[in-house]
Design a protein around this motif. Structure first.
Motif, PDB file in Angstrom:
ATOM      1  N   PHE A  67       5.175  -9.647  11.612  1.00  0.00           N
ATOM      2  CA  PHE A  67       3.867  -9.055  11.313  1.00  0.00           C
ATOM      3  C   PHE A  67       2.892 -10.120  10.815  1.00  0.00           C
ATOM      4  N   GLU A  68       3.391 -11.036   9.972  1.00  0.00           N
ATOM      5  CA  GLU A  68       2.526 -12.086   9.428  1.00  0.00           C
ATOM      6  C   GLU A  68       1.964 -12.983  10.529  1.00  0.00           C
ATOM      7  N   SER A  69       2.700 -13.137  11.628  1.00  0.00           N
ATOM      8  CA  SER A  69       2.204 -13.970  12.724  1.00  0.00           C
ATOM      9  C   SER A  69       1.107 -13.274  13.524  1.00  0.00           C
ATOM     10  N   VAL A  70       0.975 -11.954  13.385  1.00  0.00           N
ATOM     11  CA  VAL A  70       0.000 -11.194  14.157  1.00  0.00           C
ATOM     12  C   VAL A  70      -1.162 -10.713  13.288  1.00  0.00           C
ATOM     13  N   LEU A  71      -0.876 -10.268  12.082  1.00  0.00           N
ATOM     14  CA  LEU A  71      -1.896  -9.652  11.235  1.00  0.00           C
ATOM     15  C   LEU A  71      -2.627 -10.687  10.389  1.00  0.00           C
ATOM     16  N   THR A  72      -3.835 -10.311   9.977  1.00  0.00           N
ATOM     17  CA  THR A  72      -4.598 -11.171   9.076  1.00  0.00           C
ATOM     18  C   THR A  72      -4.047 -11.011   7.664  1.00  0.00           C
ATOM     19  N   PRO A  73      -4.365 -11.947   6.743  1.00  0.00           N
ATOM     20  CA  PRO A  73      -3.904 -11.800   5.359  1.00  0.00           C
ATOM     21  C   PRO A  73      -4.363 -10.485   4.721  1.00  0.00           C
ATOM     22  N   GLU A  74      -5.576 -10.037   5.038  1.00  0.00           N
ATOM     23  CA  GLU A  74      -6.071  -8.766   4.487  1.00  0.00           C
ATOM     24  C   GLU A  74      -5.257  -7.596   5.014  1.00  0.00           C
ATOM     25  N   GLN A  75      -4.920  -7.641   6.315  1.00  0.00           N
ATOM     26  CA  GLN A  75      -4.114  -6.573   6.900  1.00  0.00           C
ATOM     27  C   GLN A  75      -2.699  -6.580   6.323  1.00  0.00           C
ATOM     28  N   MET A  76      -2.158  -7.758   6.080  1.00  0.00           N
ATOM     29  CA  MET A  76      -0.826  -7.847   5.462  1.00  0.00           C
ATOM     30  C   MET A  76      -0.837  -7.273   4.054  1.00  0.00           C
ATOM     31  N   LYS A  77      -1.911  -7.571   3.329  1.00  0.00           N
ATOM     32  CA  LYS A  77      -2.027  -7.029   1.973  1.00  0.00           C
ATOM     33  C   LYS A  77      -2.058  -5.504   2.022  1.00  0.00           C
ATOM     34  N   THR A  78      -2.830  -4.948   2.944  1.00  0.00           N
ATOM     35  CA  THR A  78      -2.911  -3.493   3.092  1.00  0.00           C
ATOM     36  C   THR A  78      -1.557  -2.913   3.496  1.00  0.00           C
ATOM     37  N   LEU A  79      -0.865  -3.594   4.410  1.00  0.00           N
ATOM     38  CA  LEU A  79       0.453  -3.140   4.847  1.00  0.00           C
ATOM     39  C   LEU A  79       1.420  -3.085   3.666  1.00  0.00           C
ATOM     40  N   LYS A  80       1.448  -4.144   2.871  1.00  0.00           N
ATOM     41  CA  LYS A  80       2.352  -4.181   1.716  1.00  0.00           C
ATOM     42  C   LYS A  80       1.987  -3.116   0.684  1.00  0.00           C
ATOM     43  N   GLU A  81       0.698  -2.889   0.475  1.00  0.00           N
ATOM     44  CA  GLU A  81       0.264  -1.827  -0.453  1.00  0.00           C
ATOM     45  C   GLU A  81       0.712  -0.465   0.054  1.00  0.00           C
ATOM     46  N   ASN A  82       0.574  -0.239   1.361  1.00  0.00           N
ATOM     47  CA  ASN A  82       1.005   1.039   1.938  1.00  0.00           C
ATOM     48  C   ASN A  82       2.513   1.226   1.789  1.00  0.00           C
ATOM     49  N   GLN A  83       3.270   0.163   2.018  1.00  0.00           N
ATOM     50  CA  GLN A  83       4.725   0.240   1.858  1.00  0.00           C
ATOM     51  C   GLN A  83       5.092   0.555   0.412  1.00  0.00           C
ATOM     52  N   GLU A  84       4.416  -0.096  -0.527  1.00  0.00           N
ATOM     53  CA  GLU A  84       4.690   0.144  -1.950  1.00  0.00           C
ATOM     54  C   GLU A  84       4.344   1.587  -2.328  1.00  0.00           C
ATOM     55  N   LYS A  85       3.247   2.091  -1.775  1.00  0.00           N
ATOM     56  CA  LYS A  85       2.835   3.474  -2.058  1.00  0.00           C
ATOM     57  C   LYS A  85       3.899   4.447  -1.537  1.00  0.00           C
ATOM     58  N   ARG A  86       4.402   4.203  -0.326  1.00  0.00           N
ATOM     59  CA  ARG A  86       5.442   5.072   0.226  1.00  0.00           C
ATOM     60  C   ARG A  86       6.705   5.004  -0.616  1.00  0.00           C
ATOM     61  N   ARG A  87       7.047   3.802  -1.089  1.00  0.00           N
ATOM     62  CA  ARG A  87       8.235   3.645  -1.930  1.00  0.00           C
ATOM     63  C   ARG A  87       8.071   4.423  -3.237  1.00  0.00           C
ATOM     64  N   GLU A  88       6.897   4.320  -3.850  1.00  0.00           N
ATOM     65  CA  GLU A  88       6.648   5.044  -5.098  1.00  0.00           C
ATOM     66  C   GLU A  88       6.686   6.549  -4.874  1.00  0.00           C
ATOM     67  N   ASP A  89       6.108   7.014  -3.769  1.00  0.00           N
ATOM     68  CA  ASP A  89       6.133   8.445  -3.454  1.00  0.00           C
ATOM     69  C   ASP A  89       7.561   8.928  -3.267  1.00  0.00           C
ATOM     70  N   TRP A  90       8.358   8.120  -2.576  1.00  0.00           N
ATOM     71  CA  TRP A  90       9.750   8.486  -2.349  1.00  0.00           C
ATOM     72  C   TRP A  90      10.507   8.559  -3.672  1.00  0.00           C
ATOM     73  N   GLN A  91      10.287   7.575  -4.532  1.00  0.00           N
ATOM     74  CA  GLN A  91      10.978   7.572  -5.821  1.00  0.00           C
ATOM     75  C   GLN A  91      10.530   8.751  -6.680  1.00  0.00           C
ATOM     76  N   GLU A  92       9.274   9.085  -6.584  1.00  0.00           N
ATOM     77  CA  GLU A  92       8.768  10.236  -7.350  1.00  0.00           C
ATOM     78  C   GLU A  92       9.406  11.525  -6.849  1.00  0.00           C
ATOM     79  N   ARG A  93       9.512  11.655  -5.532  1.00  0.00           N
ATOM     80  CA  ARG A  93      10.162  12.848  -4.970  1.00  0.00           C
ATOM     81  C   ARG A  93      11.627  12.918  -5.378  1.00  0.00           C
ATOM     82  N   ARG A  94      12.249  11.770  -5.543  1.00  0.00           N
ATOM     83  CA  ARG A  94      13.656  11.723  -5.947  1.00  0.00           C
ATOM     84  C   ARG A  94      13.812  11.841  -7.459  1.00  0.00           C
TER      85      ARG A  94
END
Length: 135
Positions: A101-128
């Motif tokens: 992904f880093e070879s294709v996406l811009t640094p801003e897009q990578m930052k957004t991707l990582k934030e989205n992944q972290e948000k999904r992880r937090e949501d999953w942990q909250e549901r659990r």
């Protein structure tokens, strides 16, 4: 009348809460699991009591239970090793995916991707029912 009912209810709740705090027979202090020898002995004593075993039968049953508990312990260890290996493989594959992904996406897009992944992880942990950052 209401006071008696309330006191009775309170007594029941208190007695149930103390029962819930009793140590479990399959757990040792602090949540540590019992050894194979201890599990075999507990199972054999239960069988001795429920089946009214004599001493000779008890010794043979203990030997059988000990053998089975050791086999079960080996199976658990093998399963745990397999799970750890699978977890490491998935982690390596995820890291390779991120590099692609880093070879294709811009640094801003990578930052957004990582934030989205972290948000999904937090949501999953909250549901659990887990607290954030507890892993």
């Amino acid at each position: 009348m209401k006071t008696k009912f309330f006191l009775s209810l309170l007594a029941v709740v208190l007695s149930l809460s103390t029962y819930a705090q009793q140590p479990r027979p399959h757990l040792q202090g602090g949540g540590m699991y019992l050894t194979a020898d201890e599990r075999a002995e507990i199972r054999s004593k239960r069988m001795q009591k429920s089946l009214n075993l004599n001493e000779e039968q008890y010794k043979k049953v203990l030997e059988i239970n000990l053998e089975q508990e050791k086999k079960n312990e080996e199976l658990r260890k093998a399963h745990q090793a397999e799970m750890n290996a699978r977890r490491e493989k998935m982690k390596a594959e995820h890291e390779a995916l991120i590099k692609k992904f880093e070879s294709v996406l811009t640094p801003e897009q990578m930052k957004t991707l990582k934030e989205n992944q972290e948000k999904r992880r937090e949501d999953w942990q909250e549901r659990r029912g887990r607290r954030k950052g507890r892993r």
